[in-house]
Enzyme design. Sequence first.
Site, mmCIF file in Angstrom:
data_model
loop_
_atom_site.group_PDB
_atom_site.id
_atom_site.type_symbol
_atom_site.label_atom_id
_atom_site.label_comp_id
_atom_site.label_asym_id
_atom_site.label_seq_id
_atom_site.Cartn_x
_atom_site.Cartn_y
_atom_site.Cartn_z
ATOM 1 N N TYR A 118 0.858 -1.187 0.000
ATOM 2 C CA TYR A 118 0.000 0.000 0.000
ATOM 3 C C TYR A 118 0.891 1.232 0.000
ATOM 4 O O TYR A 118 1.900 1.284 0.714
ATOM 5 C CB TYR A 118 -0.898 0.030 1.237
ATOM 6 C CG TYR A 118 -1.656 1.333 1.398
ATOM 7 C CD1 TYR A 118 -2.915 1.495 0.827
ATOM 8 C CD2 TYR A 118 -1.096 2.413 2.081
ATOM 9 C CE1 TYR A 118 -3.596 2.697 0.949
ATOM 10 C CE2 TYR A 118 -1.774 3.609 2.199
ATOM 11 C CZ TYR A 118 -3.026 3.749 1.634
ATOM 12 O OH TYR A 118 -3.694 4.944 1.742
ATOM 13 N N GLU A 206 -3.326 7.609 -4.088
ATOM 14 C CA GLU A 206 -3.416 6.360 -3.324
ATOM 15 C C GLU A 206 -3.290 5.197 -4.294
ATOM 16 O O GLU A 206 -4.112 5.053 -5.203
ATOM 17 C CB GLU A 206 -4.733 6.265 -2.557
ATOM 18 C CG GLU A 206 -4.804 5.038 -1.657
ATOM 19 C CD GLU A 206 -6.069 4.992 -0.821
ATOM 20 O OE1 GLU A 206 -5.957 4.924 0.417
ATOM 21 O OE2 GLU A 206 -7.171 5.025 -1.406
#
Length: 396
Positions: A118, A206
């Site tokens: 992530y 993101e």
Amino acid sequence: MNLHEYQGKELLSSFGVRIQRGIVAQSAKEAVDAAKQLTAETETGWHVIKAQVHAGGRGKGGGVKLAKNLKEVEEIAGQIIGMDLVTPQTSAEGKRVHQVLVAEDVYYPGENEPDEYYMSVLLNRATGRNMIVYSTEGGMDIETVAEETPELIHNEEIDPSTGILPFQARRIAFNLGLSGTAFKEMTKFVTALYTAYDKSDASLFEINPVLKTSDSKIMAVDAKVTLDDNALYRHRDLAELRDLREENPIEVEAGALGLNYVDLDGNVGCMVNGAGLAMATMDLIKQAGGEPANFLDVGGTADAARVEAAFKIILKDPAVKAILINIFGGIVRCDRVAQGVIDAYKNMGNINVPIIVRLQGTNADIAKELIDNSGLDVMSATEFQEAADKVQQVLG
């Protein structure tokens, strides 16, 4: 301003970030053609079909599926295009899917097992610096990771005077447990990602997941990109990527009229001048037992035309049971606002919801007299509590 995944990936790629390649399609036939083109360019045998909407959690709602042949590409694309996709980040009605991204399969077999990470870039408002947040737990809800295993989330703050430095990119790669080719690939990826964020005046990048492929390539498999609206004047090309179909139509209309409007789920419409006063007014409505139906800042020029436009926007919401107008007359004179309310009311004809008008500041006494003597079904107030009591009264 939010971008679709395919638009975000194109932006990243323009700054040298390796991406999962794909082609956007508006129909099942276009999806098949895109799959054929991808196979020719990348030799991919399988394809991932991804719904293109401004919402996360698409896979949980059935908006991301794997196709193992062209027949499945056509079938899956046909199912997804036109569906109302419901995800944890949409309303119960979901979002209509107008297009899909046909992407290459990057989870191919090789020397090593693929790994997911992530990574996001955003502003740390507490320090006034950008930061890179990253974790080994890619592909999962980062909120769940933060709650259950916060020690697996790292962040790297970037000094705006220097930008990201080589040692910081290396530290990120090290903390992700990488070595060899993958380590070098990750340092390049992180540096290019931060540069893209900085140069495009974004407010959020993101990437979930960032993938280490079986042959140690590092790439963005997904891309959630939010651009700073206030900086779009510097990026005309990016401003053109705005997809109005993904936005609330009332908010789009209000924006075109120069009104700052946010649609909410309540029953009392708000018309206020100034963002701070608007927030206080929403608190006032809650205190009176109501729920704000919107945030609407008409700004400092609350003349008749602007007030009438604001009325029309508020009344498009069928849930509105009352309207509270709360104006502080500093630059703008209260009597002019009051006359604007009266003129707008007369121009629109019959308004079937109660209206409470609180005007305070320059010429507030004259404004109250104008409202009270107008003969219209409008209640005036001068104090916050008085306005709250009248909101409570009309809501029953």
